[in-house]
Design a protein around this motif. Structure first.
Motif, PDB file in Angstrom:
ATOM      1  N   VAL A 109      -8.703  33.089  41.865  1.00  0.00           N
ATOM      2  CA  VAL A 109      -9.386  32.653  40.643  1.00  0.00           C
ATOM      3  C   VAL A 109      -9.028  31.202  40.324  1.00  0.00           C
ATOM      4  CG1 VAL A 109      -9.718  33.132  38.191  1.00  0.00           C
ATOM      5  CG2 VAL A 109      -9.439  35.020  39.790  1.00  0.00           C
ATOM      6  N   GLU A 110      -7.836  30.790  40.769  1.00  0.00           N
ATOM      7  CA  GLU A 110      -7.407  29.418  40.489  1.00  0.00           C
ATOM      8  C   GLU A 110      -8.079  28.385  41.390  1.00  0.00           C
ATOM      9  OE1 GLU A 110      -3.288  28.568  40.069  1.00  0.00           O
ATOM     10  OE2 GLU A 110      -2.902  30.342  38.845  1.00  0.00           O
ATOM     11  N   LEU A 111      -8.620  28.852  42.510  1.00  0.00           N
ATOM     12  CA  LEU A 111      -9.170  27.885  43.476  1.00  0.00           C
ATOM     13  C   LEU A 111     -10.195  26.920  42.869  1.00  0.00           C
ATOM     14  CD1 LEU A 111      -9.343  26.709  46.298  1.00  0.00           C
ATOM     15  CD2 LEU A 111     -10.856  28.567  46.951  1.00  0.00           C
ATOM     16  N   PRO A 112     -11.194  27.407  42.139  1.00  0.00           N
ATOM     17  CA  PRO A 112     -12.136  26.455  41.541  1.00  0.00           C
ATOM     18  C   PRO A 112     -11.451  25.495  40.574  1.00  0.00           C
ATOM     19  CG  PRO A 112     -12.744  28.724  40.996  1.00  0.00           C
ATOM     20  CD  PRO A 112     -11.586  28.805  41.898  1.00  0.00           C
ATOM     21  N   LEU A 113     -10.378  25.955  39.942  1.00  0.00           N
ATOM     22  CA  LEU A 113      -9.664  25.087  39.007  1.00  0.00           C
ATOM     23  C   LEU A 113      -8.875  24.022  39.762  1.00  0.00           C
ATOM     24  CD1 LEU A 113      -8.525  27.958  36.653  1.00  0.00           C
ATOM     25  CD2 LEU A 113     -10.296  26.258  36.189  1.00  0.00           C
ATOM     26  N   GLU A 114      -8.373  24.402  40.945  1.00  0.00           N
ATOM     27  CA  GLU A 114      -7.699  23.404  41.787  1.00  0.00           C
ATOM     28  C   GLU A 114      -8.702  22.328  42.185  1.00  0.00           C
ATOM     29  OE1 GLU A 114      -5.841  25.362  45.130  1.00  0.00           O
ATOM     30  OE2 GLU A 114      -4.894  26.832  43.802  1.00  0.00           O
ATOM     31  N   LYS A 117      -9.121  19.946  39.670  1.00  0.00           N
ATOM     32  CA  LYS A 117      -7.874  19.220  39.406  1.00  0.00           C
ATOM     33  C   LYS A 117      -7.259  19.548  38.046  1.00  0.00           C
ATOM     34  CE  LYS A 117      -8.432  15.565  42.682  1.00  0.00           C
ATOM     35  NZ  LYS A 117      -9.715  15.986  43.270  1.00  0.00           N
ATOM     36  N   VAL A 118      -7.348  20.817  37.685  1.00  0.00           N
ATOM     37  CA  VAL A 118      -6.700  21.273  36.469  1.00  0.00           C
ATOM     38  C   VAL A 118      -5.215  21.458  36.779  1.00  0.00           C
ATOM     39  CG1 VAL A 118      -6.585  23.195  34.831  1.00  0.00           C
ATOM     40  CG2 VAL A 118      -8.800  22.449  35.739  1.00  0.00           C
ATOM     41  N   ASP A 119      -4.334  21.134  35.836  1.00  0.00           N
ATOM     42  CA  ASP A 119      -2.911  21.226  36.175  1.00  0.00           C
ATOM     43  C   ASP A 119      -2.443  22.685  36.229  1.00  0.00           C
ATOM     44  OD1 ASP A 119      -1.351  22.159  33.823  1.00  0.00           O
ATOM     45  OD2 ASP A 119      -2.283  20.416  32.880  1.00  0.00           O
ATOM     46  N   ARG A 120      -1.302  22.851  36.867  1.00  0.00           N
ATOM     47  CA  ARG A 120      -0.822  24.183  37.251  1.00  0.00           C
ATOM     48  C   ARG A 120      -0.703  25.162  36.074  1.00  0.00           C
ATOM     49  NH1 ARG A 120       2.920  26.408  41.068  1.00  0.00           N
ATOM     50  NH2 ARG A 120       2.935  24.520  42.293  1.00  0.00           N
ATOM     51  N   ARG A 121      -0.102  24.720  34.984  1.00  0.00           N
ATOM     52  CA  ARG A 121       0.080  25.596  33.830  1.00  0.00           C
ATOM     53  C   ARG A 121      -1.250  26.107  33.304  1.00  0.00           C
ATOM     54  NH1 ARG A 121       3.999  23.424  30.746  1.00  0.00           N
ATOM     55  NH2 ARG A 121       4.144  24.877  29.030  1.00  0.00           N
ATOM     56  N   GLU A 122      -2.176  25.165  33.145  1.00  0.00           N
ATOM     57  CA  GLU A 122      -3.480  25.482  32.589  1.00  0.00           C
ATOM     58  C   GLU A 122      -4.256  26.417  33.540  1.00  0.00           C
ATOM     59  OE1 GLU A 122      -4.856  25.241  29.861  1.00  0.00           O
ATOM     60  OE2 GLU A 122      -6.987  25.491  30.284  1.00  0.00           O
ATOM     61  N   ARG A 123      -4.115  26.146  34.839  1.00  0.00           N
ATOM     62  CA  ARG A 123      -4.780  26.990  35.833  1.00  0.00           C
ATOM     63  C   ARG A 123      -4.346  28.433  35.686  1.00  0.00           C
ATOM     64  NH1 ARG A 123      -3.496  23.285  40.295  1.00  0.00           N
ATOM     65  NH2 ARG A 123      -2.006  24.820  41.060  1.00  0.00           N
ATOM     66  N   SER A 124      -3.029  28.583  35.620  1.00  0.00           N
ATOM     67  CA  SER A 124      -2.468  29.911  35.567  1.00  0.00           C
ATOM     68  C   SER A 124      -2.918  30.628  34.283  1.00  0.00           C
ATOM     69  CB  SER A 124      -0.953  29.782  35.638  1.00  0.00           C
ATOM     70  OG  SER A 124      -0.366  30.974  35.281  1.00  0.00           O
ATOM     71  N   ARG A 125      -2.899  29.890  33.166  1.00  0.00           N
ATOM     72  CA  ARG A 125      -3.305  30.480  31.893  1.00  0.00           C
ATOM     73  C   ARG A 125      -4.756  30.955  31.968  1.00  0.00           C
ATOM     74  NH1 ARG A 125      -6.153  29.765  27.860  1.00  0.00           N
ATOM     75  NH2 ARG A 125      -7.042  27.805  28.590  1.00  0.00           N
ATOM     76  N   LYS A 126      -5.604  30.066  32.480  1.00  0.00           N
ATOM     77  CA  LYS A 126      -7.031  30.367  32.531  1.00  0.00           C
ATOM     78  C   LYS A 126      -7.336  31.526  33.477  1.00  0.00           C
ATOM     79  CE  LYS A 126     -11.372  28.805  31.989  1.00  0.00           C
ATOM     80  NZ  LYS A 126     -12.212  27.774  31.443  1.00  0.00           N
ATOM     81  N   ALA A 127      -6.655  31.519  34.632  1.00  0.00           N
ATOM     82  CA  ALA A 127      -6.910  32.581  35.611  1.00  0.00           C
ATOM     83  C   ALA A 127      -6.546  33.940  35.019  1.00  0.00           C
ATOM     84  CB  ALA A 127      -6.119  32.320  36.884  1.00  0.00           C
ATOM     85  N   ALA A 158     -14.676  36.755  38.081  1.00  0.00           N
ATOM     86  CA  ALA A 158     -13.688  35.941  37.362  1.00  0.00           C
ATOM     87  C   ALA A 158     -13.620  34.542  37.969  1.00  0.00           C
ATOM     88  CB  ALA A 158     -12.312  36.607  37.420  1.00  0.00           C
ATOM     89  N   ARG A 159     -13.638  34.482  39.291  1.00  0.00           N
ATOM     90  CA  ARG A 159     -13.582  33.194  39.980  1.00  0.00           C
ATOM     91  C   ARG A 159     -14.818  32.353  39.654  1.00  0.00           C
ATOM     92  NH1 ARG A 159     -13.647  33.104  46.461  1.00  0.00           N
ATOM     93  NH2 ARG A 159     -15.774  33.784  46.058  1.00  0.00           N
ATOM     94  N   ALA A 160     -15.974  33.029  39.612  1.00  0.00           N
ATOM     95  CA  ALA A 160     -17.213  32.303  39.332  1.00  0.00           C
ATOM     96  C   ALA A 160     -17.219  31.738  37.913  1.00  0.00           C
ATOM     97  CB  ALA A 160     -18.407  33.217  39.545  1.00  0.00           C
ATOM     98  N   LEU A 161     -16.428  32.361  37.019  1.00  0.00           N
ATOM     99  CA  LEU A 161     -16.429  31.915  35.628  1.00  0.00           C
ATOM    100  C   LEU A 161     -15.412  30.812  35.365  1.00  0.00           C
ATOM    101  CD1 LEU A 161     -16.681  35.363  33.798  1.00  0.00           C
ATOM    102  CD2 LEU A 161     -18.502  33.702  34.215  1.00  0.00           C
ATOM    103  N   ALA A 162     -14.589  30.515  36.365  1.00  0.00           N
ATOM    104  CA  ALA A 162     -13.469  29.602  36.141  1.00  0.00           C
ATOM    105  C   ALA A 162     -13.928  28.207  35.735  1.00  0.00           C
ATOM    106  CB  ALA A 162     -12.594  29.530  37.390  1.00  0.00           C
ATOM    107  N   GLY A 163     -15.041  27.764  36.233  1.00  0.00           N
ATOM    108  CA  GLY A 163     -15.514  26.419  35.896  1.00  0.00           C
ATOM    109  C   GLY A 163     -16.325  26.360  34.609  1.00  0.00           C
ATOM    110  N   ASP A 164     -16.185  27.377  33.743  1.00  0.00           N
ATOM    111  CA  ASP A 164     -16.970  27.471  32.505  1.00  0.00           C
ATOM    112  C   ASP A 164     -18.455  27.242  32.749  1.00  0.00           C
ATOM    113  OD1 ASP A 164     -14.847  28.019  30.779  1.00  0.00           O
ATOM    114  OD2 ASP A 164     -14.291  25.901  30.756  1.00  0.00           O
TER     115      ASP A 164
END
Ligand SMILES: Nc1ncnc2c1ncn2[C@@H]1O[C@H](COP(=O)(O)OP(=O)(O)OP(=O)(O)O)[C@@H](O)[C@H]1O
Ligand SMILES: [Mg+2]
Lengths: 364, 242
Positions: A109-114, A117-127, A158-164
C-alpha cells in the motif's frame, strides 16, 4: 469526470490490424459508478487501459478530471513526468490483484506513496489508515501470499486509494473471486463511492455486477459503445439490449401466430390493474409468459412478458392502450412472427414513449 | 603439504570471490538493460538490444582458455600483472559477466507483467520499476543465478589455475598431474566438490528463505523445483562450454 471523444485503438502486428476501439465517446459523471460490459474481445480492457494511458490510443482524446491526458502525454512512447503525476491520482485495481509478493501488505500500500515521495512516517500512517478502511488493519505485516483472493483485492483497493484518487478504474476486479466475495468487494466499492465521492469505472462481463452497484452502464461490441446511459434511462429505452439483459424476463411464445410484448412497470404504474383492464376492454385472452420484480439501480421495477393472440398488426390497438397507461412496452423481437408478416418490430407505431434519450448529453 | 593446500584454497576463494563480485556488479545492469530493451518492454530499443545481445553472446562463446590468453594485455593494464590469482580475476570476471547477465535477464523475464503495469498505473517511472518491482520480485531467482555463477567460477578458476592463475587448479595440475602425487590430486578434487556442494546448499537455503516469504508451502516447493532445474541446466551448459 471522464470523457473520451473518438477514442480509437488499432493494434498492428505485422500486416494484421485489429481495431480494438473504434471511435468511443464515453461520458462518466462525477461520483457515479459506471459499468462497462461486453463480450470477450469487445475492447473493454483496451478502453479502461486507455483511460490512464497505459495504452496509447491511436486517435481520440481522454479527459480525466478536466485534464486532457492525451495532450499531456506528448508524443513519445514513454510516460513523461506530467502523465505520471496524473496517473498517480487515478487508482486502478486489477483482476489478478498485481500485488508484489516480495512486500508485506502494508509495504504494498505504501508503494504509490513512495512514488509520490511521501516521507516514511506519513506513508506508514496513511497505509494503516487505508488498510483499516478496507477492513484489513490486522494484516498489515502479512505477505500477499498469505491472503485469500478477497483480501488480496482489498489490499489492491487500498493501494489504489493511496494517491487520493478522484477516479478508480477496475478491470474485472471481481472476476477471480467467488460470488460471496464478489458481493463484499462490490459493497466495498459502493461504500467508497458514497463515502469518498469516488468516481468508479468498472469493467465486467457479469450483468449482476452492473445491477448491484452501477448508476450508469455502457455496452460494448466490436470496439464500439452501442448503448450507454444511466440505468434508469436504459431501462426506459425501448429495445435496449442492456435493459433486457439487466432485467430479463423469460418465456417462449406458445405458437407462431402470437404477439409477445414485454411490459416494464416503473413507479405508480406498477400498482394499477392494467392487465385485467386490457383483457376486459378489448376482450382478448392474455397469457403471462414470465414476470419479475427487481431492484435495479436502487429503484423498484417490474417486468412482465405477455402473449396476445394474433399477429402484431391485429394487436396495435391493445398495445397502444398499454402505452397510454404510461407503461413501457416493447414488442419482443420474436423472429418467426416478425419475418412471416414482414413487420419489423422496430418499426413500431409512432406513439410517444416516455424514453429519455440515450447517450451523450450533459456529462457532469 | 597441508599449508600448500591451505594457501591454494585461499587463492581459489580469492579468485572466485572477486570475479563473482564484478560479475554481479556489471552483470545486473547489463541483464536489466537486455531485459528492458526487449521488444514490447519498457525501453524497447531493437538496436541496443541486438548489439548488447551480440556482445554478450560473443563473450559467452569464447573458450575460456583462449579468453585468458587474449586478455593478457588487458589484464596487465588493469591489475598490473597477468598471472597469479590477481591476474586470473580479470578473465574470470570478463567471462562471468555475460554469463550472469543472461541469467539476470531470464530471472527478470519471469516477473509478472501485471506488476509492471500496476507500478505504471500508480505513476511509477523506469527507476521505480527497476528498483521496486523487477529486482525485488526477481530476488530469489537472482540469488539462484549467483549460486550458479559462483559454481561456474569455481570450475573456471581451476582452469585459470592450471595455466598459472594459482589456486586449487594449479595445485592439482603441478603436483598431481606433473609430479604424479595422486593423493594430492584426489584431495584437491574432493575439496572442489565439497566447495561446490556447500555453495549450492547455501544458495538453495537463501532462495528458499526468500521465496518462502509468506507463500504457502506448496507454491514454494514448486518454485524451488523450477529454480533448481534451471540451475542444473545452466551448470550443465557451462561444463559443455568449458
Ligand atoms: N496488445 C495487443 N496486441 C494486439 N491485439 C490486442 C492487444 N490487446 C488486445 N488486443 C485485441 O483487441 C481486442 C480487444 O481486446 P480487449 O482485451 O480490450 O477485450 P476485452 O473486452 O477486455 O475482453 P475480455 O473480456 O476477454 O477481457 C481483441 O480482439 C484483442 O485480441
Ligand atoms: Mg479484458
Amino acid at each position: 469526470m471522464i470523457t473520451t471523444t473518438g477514442l480509437t485503438k488499432v493494434y498492428r502486428s505485422g500486416d494484421r490490424e485489429v481495431t480494438a476501439l473504434d471511435g468511443v465517446d464515453l461520458h462518466v459523471r462525477e461520483g457515479e459508478v459506471y459499468g462497462v460490459i461486453g463480450q470477450s474481445g469487445a475492447g473493454k480492457s483496451t478502453l479502461i487501459r486507455c483511460l490512464n494511458l497505459l495504452e496509447r490510443p491511436t486517435s481520440g482524446t481522454v479527459t480525466v478530471a478536466g485534464q486532457d491526458l492525451t495532450a499531456l502525454a506528448g508524443r513519445g512512447p514513454r510516460a513523461n513526468a506530467a502523465l505520471r503525476a496524473a496517473r498517480s491520482h487515478i487508482g486502478m485495481v486489477f483482476q489478478h490483484f498485481n500485488l508484489l509478493s516480495s512486500r508485506t501488505v502494508q509495504d504494498n500500500v505504501e508503494l504509490p506513496l513512495e512514488i509520490l515521495k511521501v516521507d516514511r512516517r506519513e506513508r506508514s500512517r496513511k497505509a494503516l489508515e487505508l488498510l483499516d478502511l478496507v477492513g484489513l488493519a490486522d494484516k498489515a505485516q502479512a505477505y500477499p501470499g498469505q491472503l485469500s483472493g478477497g483480501q488480496k483485492q482489498r489490499v489492491g483497493i487500498a493501494r489504489a486509494l493511496a494517491g487520493d484518487p478522484k477516479v478508480l478504474l477496475s478491470d474485472e476486479a471481481t472476476s477471480a473471486l467467488d460470488p460471496e466475495t464478489t458481493r463484499s468487494i462490490l459493497q466495498l466499492l459502493r461504500d467508497l463511492n458514497r463515502q469518498l465521492g469516488l468516481t468508479v469505472v468498472l469493467i465486467t462481463h457479469e450483468m449482476d455486477v452492473v445491477k448491484t452497484i452501477c448508476d450508469s452502464a455502457a455496452l460494448m461490441k466490436n470496439g464500439r459503445v452501442v448503448e450507454q446511459g444511466t440505468v434508469a434511462e436504459l431501462l426506459a429505452t425501448p429495445g435496449s439490449e442492456l435493459a433486457r439483459e439487466l432485467f430479463p424476463v423469460g418465456g417462449e411464445p406458445s405458437g407462431d401466430d402470437r404477439t409477445v410484448v414485454d411490459i416494464t412497470f416503473h413507479g405508480s404504474a406498477a400498482t394499477r390493474p392494467v392487465i385485467s383492464e386490457l383483457a376486459r376492454t378489448y376482450n382478448v385472452d392474455i397469457s403471462i409468459l414470465g414476470a419479475a420484480m427487481d431492484t435495479v439501480g436502487g429503484k423498484q421495477i417490474g417486468r412482465m412478458r405477455i402473449e396476445l393472440p394474433g399477429r402484431f398488426e391485429e394487436n396495435v390497438v391493445p398495445i397502444g392502450f398499454l402505452r397510454e397507461q404510461g407503461l413501457q412496452v416493447d414488442v419482443a423481437a420474436v423472429a418467426e412472427a416478425a419475418d412471416t408478416t414482414g413487420t419489423d418490430p422496430a418499426a413500431q407505431p409512432a406513439i410517444p414513449v416516455p424514453a429519455a434519450p440515450l447517450e451523450k448529453e450533459a456529462a457532469k | 603439504m597441508q599449508p600448500l593446500l591451505y594457501d591454494n584454497t585461499l587463492d581459489t576463494l580469492f579468485m572466485v570471490w572477486w570475479s563473482t563480485f564484478y560479475a554481479v556488479l556489471f552483470g545486473i545492469p547489463v541483464g536489466v538493460l537486455l531485459h528492458l530493451t526487449e521488444r514490447g518492454a519498457l525501453l524497447q530499443n531493437v538496436v541496443v538490444n541486438k548489439v548488447l545481445g551480440a556482445i554478450v553472446n560473443i563473450g559467452r562463446s569464447f573458450p575460456f582458455l583462449i579468453l585468458i590468453v587474449v586478455l593478457i594485455p588487458f589484464t596487465r593494464l588493469v591489475v598490473g600483472v597477468s598471472i597469479g590469482p590477481t591476474g586470473a580475476v580479470v578473465p574470470l570476471a570478463i567471462a562471468a559477466i555475460p554469463f550472469f547477465a543472461r541469467l539476470v535477464e531470464a530471472a527478470l523475464r519471469e516477473v509478472d507483467k501485471g506488476l509492471i503495469e500496476a507500478a505504471q498505473a500508480m505513476g511509477g517511472g523506469t527507476w521505480t520499476i527497476i528498483f521496486k518491482v523487477l529486482l525485488p520480485q526477481a530476488l530469489p531467482a537472482l540469488v539462484a543465478a549467483v549460486t550458479t555463477t559462483v559454481i561456474t567460477l569455481i570450475g573456471y578458476s581451476a582452469i585459470a589455475g592450471a595455466v598459472g592463475g594459482g589456486g586449487l587448479g594449479n595445485l592439482a595440475y603441478t603436483y598431481g598431474y606433473q609430479q604424479y602425487e595422486t593423493s594430492l590430486m584426489i584431495t584437491t578434487v574432493v575439496e572442489l566438490i565439497v566447495l561446490v556442494t556447500l555453495v549450492q546448499l547455501l544458495g538453495d537455503l537463501i532462495v528458499r528463505r526468500l521465496a518462502g516469504r509468506g507463500t504457502r508451502a506448496s507454491s514454494v516447493r514448486v518454485g524451488l523445483r523450477r529454480l533448481r532445474t534451471s540451475v542444473d541446466e545452466a551448470t550443465l551448459g557451462t561444463v559443455d562450454a568449458a
